[in-house]
Design an enzyme around this catalytic site. Structure first.
Site, mmCIF file in Angstrom:
data_model
loop_
_atom_site.group_PDB
_atom_site.id
_atom_site.type_symbol
_atom_site.label_atom_id
_atom_site.label_comp_id
_atom_site.label_asym_id
_atom_site.label_seq_id
_atom_site.Cartn_x
_atom_site.Cartn_y
_atom_site.Cartn_z
ATOM 1 N N SER A 65 0.850 -1.177 0.000
ATOM 2 C CA SER A 65 0.000 0.000 0.000
ATOM 3 C C SER A 65 0.897 1.243 0.000
ATOM 4 C CB SER A 65 -0.922 -0.036 1.221
ATOM 5 O OG SER A 65 -1.830 1.025 1.199
ATOM 6 N N ARG A 103 -5.588 3.783 -0.395
ATOM 7 C CA ARG A 103 -6.900 3.783 0.266
ATOM 8 C C ARG A 103 -7.925 2.956 -0.516
ATOM 9 N NH1 ARG A 103 -7.175 10.008 1.390
ATOM 10 N NH2 ARG A 103 -6.530 10.194 3.553
ATOM 11 N N VAL A 140 -6.722 4.453 10.903
ATOM 12 C CA VAL A 140 -5.532 4.549 10.056
ATOM 13 C C VAL A 140 -5.861 5.077 8.664
ATOM 14 C CG1 VAL A 140 -4.351 2.718 11.315
ATOM 15 C CG2 VAL A 140 -5.728 2.136 9.318
ATOM 16 N N GLU A 141 -4.830 5.547 7.965
ATOM 17 C CA GLU A 141 -4.921 6.137 6.627
ATOM 18 C C GLU A 141 -5.951 7.274 6.579
ATOM 19 O OE1 GLU A 141 -5.040 3.654 3.208
ATOM 20 O OE2 GLU A 141 -3.612 2.217 4.003
ATOM 21 N N GLY A 142 -5.975 8.056 7.634
ATOM 22 C CA GLY A 142 -6.887 9.188 7.720
ATOM 23 C C GLY A 142 -8.086 8.850 8.573
#
Length: 808
Positions: A211, A380, A502-504
């Site tokens: 990712s 994402r 996670v990831e925002g």
């Protein structure tokens, strides 16, 4: 009567021209023709006739001719805009322009081209990708014991790490020329679904290297030398990567990152006067950080001595640093809610690195923010949606079986309406999540980096994973909260907040990214207007601004005309390119897309830059757009599967839910709109007959729940892609073994129930009941054997782990 007919013709003509967004010259021609016809048939008084032509020649015609319009209107208006609009920072510009827009832009624009969606090829894996899923992925899943991983080892066993490295799990996105597998996004997603359905820890470990991380960044931005040096090691697992972005003072706000690098000259490996960077940083929450051999680092770079040029502040920059570099401190671990994937902080104190360790070399200096924003869009789109979909599939398969096997009051608990309601949501939401997962992965395979769509699926799928898992835990009851090898949902429940964060973080993804970025990127004209305002060449700026602003006006007029018509007719006259059960939902989506476009446009027009600070409103716009996207994905999935009759309840449930949620979001926006009169007017235009979309009814929820309660092709399609254990030593394996036995035994159990009613002393004594039934010829020997097998299987399923007090 003749007058009424002429008025009707005029209204229809105006509506048609408005709806089709025709250019100004067409409007001018139509108005001239109207005045001529008015004169020919009605002979108006001369003053009125002169006034009409004066209006046409002096006002309307100049508006229709671009050179006149630019000189009289667009040029002066542009000068006003240049004065009042704040300058866009490079950070804001990069964030807004990151990635690409795709189907979500069609929905945002209010007139989606459904052929674009339905002409997409179906998701498919190559023979090589399918062989990997059937081979190494199955082998890996069989090796995993999630209880031992999370409770005993606190890590993946060494043999699992070795297997994952040897089989290329860390190099799925790396091209074959560097030793990687070069898999599609669809295959990458399918691998994460299967592995995470077995172990969240293993799923996260597979996700991260494929990712947002060094491999992804190197592939797109690395120098040839960097690719040749690092990619083969990353593909083989010799190098374990991590990427360090988040720190104590900068999470989502990477622009305020305090981690600093200063361009200077220093000594490196005994060589003096090397041009490089001296770094100091503090990072946390870094997945794979404790075991990483190469660390991707984001930092703010400064050049106070101007060794690279005139600029002193060079901006966010990314570098790759071997973790054995002097000054790097790494290895301690966080404990992310007992899921125990490798995650921890790292620090750097006076770390000197040569300039060519910057990703992209010298050309990559100051480009880190752009790199991150572009790469995050793809990351994402795949990893967390796949994990969420895998959790939904496990909940559907396991909880549905459990609800049929577990009995209360002489009935399977799945037959109780309270439980059935939760099962219906689990089934419908899982169908929706998996549809969105595959659609978005397909966009990545088509070369898109869908920045807004990726934020939608990250936010919505992790949120619906939370709802599905909550329902599953409610249904599982006490056995769901007692951790142990038999518990099939406990660790997933613990993992939900991780995926949300996670990831925002989802709160910010919803309020700031989906609509904040979407309002600029997905709108047909806003980005063009912003570019025109910032264009230094005034002649080009006026031309671009004129095209954008008058295109925007035609777009808004069209939205008004279409929204009212679609609302009045409930879109029954719209002609989507699909037949069958999904057709009506496509019509409804067209209507809501147009309503969204008009309300959004009016919000941007009246609130301007303040809209981004009204996060409650922007969050609701994000919800409205998100549910349109999810419903589109559902219909695409249904059509790709060739409209199976048994899947109709799932499709209907998901579509009705999404349409209701999207419409509700628009209604709540209007209720809280800062300008009440405009809100009232917009409400009348887009909802002239009131709200039309309601939550799925109880009968539809019942039909969805029934799919989970017994083996069927629909149940298999819904849950395909997860790991299915081969033995009854596993929780899911026990459920799969018990379900058909319990269903087959249900008619026989009714015989026992009747016997117990006649002989109450047999109550609760299963073996005595069977013996009595045999003696009275109520059961045959074969039926008794079947009953005993089902009873043993049920008891095995509902058993709960317990442990010795010592060492607990």
């Amino acid at each position: 009567m003749n007058t009424a007919i002429w008025i009707l013709i005029a209204v229809v003509t105006v509506w048609g021209l408005a709806a089709q967004r025709v250019p100004g010259l067409v409007w001018a021609t139509a108005l001239a023709a109207a005045i001529a016809l008015w004169d020919a048939f009605f002979h108006p008084p001369t003053p009125l006739w002169l006034a009409a032509w004066a209006f046409f020649l002096v006002i309307f015609l100049p508006l229709a001719i671009p050179p006149f319009r630019r000189a009289l209107i667009s040029g002066p208006l542009l000068r006003v805009f240049k004065k009042i609009m704040p300058a866009m920072s490079d950070t804001e510009r990069v964030a807004l322009e990151a990635g690409t827009v795709w189907w979500e832009a069609e929905l945002f624009g209010g007139d989606p081209d459904w052929d674009q969606l339905f002409n997409l090829p179906q998701p498919a894996l190559t023979d090589e990708e399918q062989a990997f899923l059937d081979g190494p992925v199955e082998e890996l899943c069989a090796m995993l014991d999630d209880w031992k991983i999370t409770h005993e080892h606190r890590d993946l066993p060494p043999k699992v790490w070795r297997f994952m490295k040897d089989k290329g799990f860390f190099g799925m996105i790396i091209p074959k020329q560097y030793g990687g597998l070069e898999f599609s996004a669809q295959a990458h997603s399918a691998v994460v679904v299967k592995v995470s359905s077995r172990s969240i820890t293993a799923g996260v470990t597979v996700m991260v290297p494929n990712s947002l991380g060094p491999a992804e960044l190197l592939l797109h931005y690395g120098t040839d030398q960097q690719k040749k040096h690092y990619l083969p090691g990353l593909a083989s697992g010799k190098e374990v990567p991590c990427f360090s972005l988040t720190g104590p003072e900068a999470g989502s706000d990477a622009g305020s990152m305090p981690d600093r690098g200063v361009v200077c000259r220093g000594t490196f490996k005994g060589k003096k006067n090397v041009l490089g960077i001296r770094l100091n940083w503090e990072k946390r929450y870094i997945t794979l950080g404790p075991v990483a051999t190469v660390l991707g680092l984001a930092f703010h770079l400064f050049d106070p001595d101007h060794l690279l040029g005139e600029e002193a502040d060079l901006g966010i920059t990314l570098a790759l640093i071997p973790t054995k570099t002097p000054g790097v401190k790494i290895g301690t671990r966080h404990n992310p809610l007992n899921i125990v994937f490798q995650n921890g902080p790292n620090w750097g104190e006076n770390v000197f690195i040569p300039l060519d360790w910057v990703i992209g070399g010298r050309e990559g200096v100051g480009q880190g923010w752009r790199m991150l924003m572009q790469s995050l869009a793809a990351g994402r789109s795949i990893s967390l949606p796949a994990l969420s979909s895998g959790a939904g599939k496990v909940a559907s398969r396991a909880t549905g079986a459990y609800a049929r096997i577990r009995r209360q009051f002489k009935l399977p608990i799945g037959k109780f309406e309270a439980v059935e309601e939760g099962l219906g949501r689990i089934a419908g939401f899982t169908y929706m999540m998996d549809a969105a997962r595959t659609l978005t992965a397909r966009a990545v395979d088509l070369g898109e980096k869908p920045s807004v769509a990726s934020a939608i699926v990250k936010y919505q799928l992790t949120e619906h994973m939370r709802r599905v898992v909550d329902d599953a835990m409610d249904i599982q009851g006490g056995s769901g909260i007692c951790l142990g090898p038999r518990n099939f949902m406990g660790r997933v429940y613990q993992a939900v907040p991780i995926s949300i964060t996670v990831e925002g973080a989802n709160l910010l993804t919803r309020a700031l990214i989906i609509y904040g970025q979407g309002a600029v990127r997905c709108h047909p004209y806003v980005l063009q207007e912003l570019h025109a305002v910032s264009e230094p060449d005034i002649r080009r700026a006026v031309k671009d601004f004129d095209n954008a602003i008058f295109g925007h006006i035609r777009y808004t007029i069209s939205s008004v005309a279409r929204a009212f018509w679609l609302g009045l007719t409930s879109a029954h006259l719209a002609r989507p390119p699909v037949r069958g059960p999904a057709r009506r939902y496509v019509q409804k989506l067209t209507r809501l897309s147009c309503a969204f476009a008009l309300i959004s446009d009016m919000a941007m027009l009246t609130l301007g830059g303040s809209l981004k600070r009204k996060e409650k409103i922007s969050g609701r716009f994000a919800d409205a757009l998100s549910y349109l996207y999810l419903a589109s994905a559902v219909i695409k999935r249904f059509e790709d599967d060739e409209r199976p009759e048994t899947d109709v309840p799932l499709m209907r449930f998901a579509c009705q839910y999404c349409l209701h949620e999207s419409e509700k979001s628009l209604v709540v926006i209007l209720k809280n709109f800062p300008h009440p009169f405009l809100a009232w007017l917009l409400g009348g235009l887009v909802f002239p007959a009131g709200r039309r979309n309601h939550v799925p009814d109880d009968s539809l929820g019942h039909d969805c729940a029934q799919i989970l309660l017994e083996p069927s092709t629909a149940r298999d399609r819904l849950t395909r892609g997860i790991y299915m254990p081969k033995t009854t030593r596993e929780a899911l394996g026990r459920l799969e073994d018990a379900l058909p036995k319990v269903i087959a035994a249900e008619p026989l159990e009714r015989k026992l129930t009747k016997l117990v009613d006649e002989q109450p002393l047999l109550h609760g004594q299963f073996e005595e009941q069977v013996k009595a039934a045999l003696e009275q010829n109520i059961l045959s020997n074969g039926e008794a054997k079947l009953l005993r097998a089902a009873h043993a299987a049920r008891r095995d399923v509902i058993a709960v782990d317990d442990f010795p007090a010592e060492g607990f």
